[in-house]
Scaffold this active site. Structure first.
Site, PDB file in Angstrom:
ATOM      1  CE  LYS A  47      -1.837   2.543   3.088  1.00 15.39           C
ATOM      2  NZ  LYS A  47      -1.748   4.112   2.098  1.00 15.39           N
ATOM      3  CD  GLU A  69      13.384  -0.064   6.485  1.00 17.66           C
ATOM      4  OE1 GLU A  69      13.970   0.558   5.736  1.00 17.66           O
ATOM      5  OE2 GLU A  69      12.398  -1.122   5.882  1.00 17.66           O
ATOM      6  CB  CYS A 127      13.781   8.466   6.364  1.00 10.82           C
ATOM      7  SG  CYS A 127      15.211   7.356   5.467  1.00 10.82           S
ATOM      8  CD  GLU A 159      11.631  12.849  10.207  1.00  9.10           C
ATOM      9  OE1 GLU A 159      10.610  12.641  10.699  1.00  9.10           O
ATOM     10  OE2 GLU A 159      12.636  12.491   9.331  1.00  9.10           O
TER      11      GLU A 159
HETATM   12  P1  NAD Z   1       3.266   8.648   7.412  1.00 10.32           P
HETATM   13  O1  NAD Z   1       3.283   8.206   8.352  1.00 10.32           O
HETATM   14  O2  NAD Z   1       2.723   9.904   7.075  1.00 10.32           O
HETATM   15  O3  NAD Z   1       2.501   7.770   6.619  1.00 10.32           O
HETATM   16  C1  NAD Z   1       3.817   7.021   6.444  1.00 10.32           C
HETATM   17  C2  NAD Z   1       2.190   5.922   4.832  1.00 10.32           C
HETATM   18  O4  NAD Z   1       1.512   4.904   5.995  1.00 10.32           O
HETATM   19  C3  NAD Z   1       1.633   5.914   4.236  1.00 10.32           C
HETATM   20  O5  NAD Z   1       1.193   5.099   2.964  1.00 10.32           O
HETATM   21  C4  NAD Z   1       0.486   6.329   5.066  1.00 10.32           C
HETATM   22  O6  NAD Z   1      -1.108   6.165   4.066  1.00 10.32           O
HETATM   23  C5  NAD Z   1       0.547   5.253   5.782  1.00 10.32           C
HETATM   24  N1  NAD Z   1      -0.476   5.204   6.691  1.00 10.32           N
HETATM   25  C6  NAD Z   1      -1.092   6.171   7.889  1.00 10.32           C
HETATM   26  N2  NAD Z   1      -1.861   6.288   9.095  1.00 10.32           N
HETATM   27  C7  NAD Z   1      -1.531   4.911   8.440  1.00 10.32           C
HETATM   28  C8  NAD Z   1      -2.649   4.319   9.579  1.00 10.32           C
HETATM   29  N3  NAD Z   1      -3.161   4.589  10.788  1.00 10.32           N
HETATM   30  N4  NAD Z   1      -2.188   2.958   9.524  1.00 10.32           N
HETATM   31  C9  NAD Z   1      -0.999   2.013   8.818  1.00 10.32           C
HETATM   32  N5  NAD Z   1      -0.771   2.981   7.443  1.00 10.32           N
HETATM   33  C10 NAD Z   1      -1.102   4.602   7.990  1.00 10.32           C
HETATM   34  O7  NAD Z   1       4.712   8.888   6.977  1.00 10.32           O
HETATM   35  P2  NAD Z   1       4.909   9.867   5.318  1.00 10.32           P
HETATM   36  O8  NAD Z   1       4.957  11.587   5.829  1.00 10.32           O
HETATM   37  O9  NAD Z   1       4.604   9.152   4.290  1.00 10.32           O
HETATM   38  O10 NAD Z   1       6.310  10.042   5.641  1.00 10.32           O
HETATM   39  C11 NAD Z   1       7.423  10.570   6.229  1.00 10.32           C
HETATM   40  C12 NAD Z   1       8.129   9.521   7.297  1.00 10.32           C
HETATM   41  O11 NAD Z   1       8.181   8.622   7.008  1.00 10.32           O
HETATM   42  C13 NAD Z   1       9.451  10.632   8.165  1.00 10.32           C
HETATM   43  O12 NAD Z   1       9.076  10.631   8.635  1.00 10.32           O
HETATM   44  C14 NAD Z   1      10.248   9.641   7.306  1.00 10.32           C
HETATM   45  O13 NAD Z   1      11.258  10.356   8.732  1.00 10.32           O
HETATM   46  C15 NAD Z   1       9.915   8.045   7.552  1.00 10.32           C
HETATM   47  N6  NAD Z   1      10.535   7.832   6.493  1.00 10.32           N
HETATM   48  C16 NAD Z   1      11.553   6.639   7.631  1.00 10.32           C
HETATM   49  C17 NAD Z   1      12.046   6.174   6.079  1.00 10.32           C
HETATM   50  C18 NAD Z   1      13.110   4.950   6.932  1.00 10.32           C
HETATM   51  O14 NAD Z   1      13.807   4.656   6.256  1.00 10.32           O
HETATM   52  N7  NAD Z   1      13.542   4.850   8.386  1.00 10.32           N
HETATM   53  C19 NAD Z   1      12.437   6.001   4.938  1.00 10.32           C
HETATM   54  C20 NAD Z   1      11.777   7.027   4.404  1.00 10.32           C
HETATM   55  C21 NAD Z   1      10.859   7.926   5.081  1.00 10.32           C
END
Ligand code: NAD
Length: 479
Positions: free
Chosen positions: A165, A238, A272, A369
């Site tokens: 997803k 992650e 990230c 962040e």
């Molecule tokens: P997010 O947590 O808002 O969303 C991530 C994913 O989770 C999306 O597909 C979203 O639709 C889904 N989601 C939202 N609510 C959910 C729930 N309750 N249950 C299951 N899935 C749900 O993050 P974002 O804004 O899309 O991405 C940015 C974040 O991702 C930043 O914090 C960044 O650091 C992190 N990130 C981490 C890595 C890593 O490898 N550590 C890599 C890239 C991004």
């Protein structure tokens, strides 16, 4: 456009939702808004496909290599879609597609080895690795394809099936990738589902999932772990980072300024493990602030599809608001914008590349962040103080140390509480290395053989070499 089959996706036609181009702020396409109650059928088909996919490692390798070739061949179809929905410069979309194919090839050829256990007993026992079952993969919007492949490539190579997803901000390139992959993979081995919450929450807590692998923010990661606890599925998380770069007294400021700048601002700071704060010896402070400020003022900001663009827009409106809030709060607290400090007066989600000086250390732009094109630069008097500040948050993804004496830099790097510490660069990763955040930045390991084994369970066959006695009292350790 090459003739790809329609994506292996949830087949029930339903509502659709708009996808916005961040360079204009306007909708340009739409994607299926699949509903949580459709997941039972999707997971059922994924489970059914697992029976044959798990059986033949050689066939998996062949299919994944063919799929990687198909991804590369479709680069010119996928890259503009990725740029349009994500915002990044077109060259970076091509680079992301190349890394996606490379990761698929790496895992396609990584085969788990049976391991004999030799402990002196008259027994031949051997660990054989078994797949887990259907895997739920949930990805964010900053590197939709690369991060998807970091999940599905090792999961599929290990013999699992995957329901993926993507973020609703970037569903299109992932759907197109799914369509390309379906030319090489058997049906229902990889299924893409797109839609708004609670689709992800329901997928993470679905009882048919045996592994939930999630990349995203820390608060969502917590919710995902809680959801997966219902079925006690394995969880890999992650999560967010707030990486510090520490400059040492002997750093060559002009020599590293360009690299340090792009370590913070690549993909518009939406990485990230981007550099998200810089600690500088007080003696060098004004020099470093000006060197970074000069690069921020001259970086070419524009739509990702425009040739020459170095920095695209921020991906979405909530993220732009978050960056704006952190920045304006820091400015209100006394910080100085050496470059930028504001959104750009043009359509779309553009924020000027921003270097902040004189930021109070407790300001949220330092402790949280920010995930955008904003970089606070902080002076330090003693190195111990800088290391303590670098380690002083709940994050622990990456960190870096910059100086000319590499042994000295490595000593300091060794003191960082994070998953990866770099010297004189930041965020360079090899496919063969483990990727694991410490503290709240992650649970479990992705990357390299560790990423493959994260999708397998050990299964032991225990065979006596002599006839066993009728009953052996277990030792206290064994009981
Ligand atoms: P997010 O947590 O808002 O969303 C991530 C994913 O989770 C999306 O597909 C979203 O639709 C889904 N989601 C939202 N609510 C959910 C729930 N309750 N249950 C299951 N899935 C749900 O993050 P974002 O804004 O899309 O991405 C940015 C974040 O991702 C930043 O914090 C960044 O650091 C992190 N990130 C981490 C890595 C890593 O490898 N550590 C890599 C890239 C991004």
């Amino acid at each position: 456009m090459a003739a790809h089959r329609p994506p292996t996706t949830c087949p029930t036609p339903g509502e659709r939702f708009a996808v916005v181009d961040p360079a204009t702020g306007e909708a340009f396409d739409e994607a299926p808004d699949e509903q949580p109650d459709e997941l039972d059928a999707v997971v059922g088909r994924s489970h059914e496909a697992w029976r044959s996919w798990r059986a033949d490692a050689g066939a998996r390798t062949t299919a994944l290599l063919k799929a990687a070739d198909a991804v590369e061949a479709a680069g010119a179809d996928i890259a503009p879609v990725l740029t349009r929905e994500q915002g990044k410069p077109l060259s970076e979309s091509y680079a992301e597609i190349a890394r996606t194919a490379a990761r698929m090839r790496y895992f396609a050829e990584l085969v788990p080895r049976p391991e004999p256990i030799t402990d002196g007993r008259p027994v031949r026992s051997e660990v054989r690795w078994r797949p887990l079952g259907p895997v739920a993969a949930i990805t964010p919007w900053n590197f939709p394809l690369q991060l998807a492949s970091a999940k599905f490539a090792p999961a599929l190579a290990a013999g699992n099936t995957v329901v993926l997803k993507p973020s609703p901000f970037t569903p299109l390139a992932t759907r197109l990738l799914g369509s390309v992959l379906s030319t090489a993979l058997p049906e229902n081995v990889l299924t893409i589902v797109t839609g708004h919450e609670p689709l992800g929450a329901r997928l993470a807590s679905h009882p048919g999932m045996r592994h939930v692998t999630f990349t995203g923010s820390i608060p969502t990661g917590r919710a995902v772990a809680q959801g997966a606890a219902a079925s006690l599925a394995r969880v890999t998380l992650e999560l967010g980072g707030n990486d510090a770069a520490i400059l040492l007294e002997d750093v060559d400021v002009e020599g590293i300024a360009e690299r340090l700048f792009w370590a913070a601002f690549r993909n518009c700071g939406q990485v990230c493990m981007a550099v998200k704060r810089v600690y500088v010896p007080a003696r060098l402070y004004s020099h470093v602030v000006e060197a970074l400020g000069q690069r921020a003022r001259t970086a070419v900001v524009g739509a990702g599809l425009d040739p020459g663009t170095q920095l695209g827009p921020v991906n979405n409106a909530p993220q732009l608001a978050r960056i704006e809030n952190y920045t304006s709060q820091a400015l209100a607290d006394g910080a100085r914008a050496v470059a930028g400090g504001h959104r750009l007066d043009r359509p779309g989600y553009f924020f000027a590349p921003t270097i902040l000086a004189d930021v109070p250390p407790g300001s949220p732009v330092v402790t949280e962040e920010q995930f955008g094109p904003v970089l606070p630069v902080l002076p330090y008097e003693s190195l111990d103080e800088a290391v303590e500040a670098a380690n002083g948050t709940g994050y622990g993804l990456g960190g870096s140390v910059w100086g000319t004496d590499l042994d000295r830099a490595e000593e300091v790097a060794d003191r960082l509480e994070c998953g990866t510490a770099w010297i004189n660069h930041h965020a360079e990763l090899s496919l063969a290395q483990p990727f694991a955040g410490s503290k709240e930045s992650g649970v479990g390991v992705a990357g390299g053989p560790w990423g493959l084994y994260g999708n397998l369970r050990p299964f032991v066959v225990h065979r006596p070499l002599v006839e066993p006695s009728p009953f052996v009292e277990p030792s206290p350790q064994e009981a």
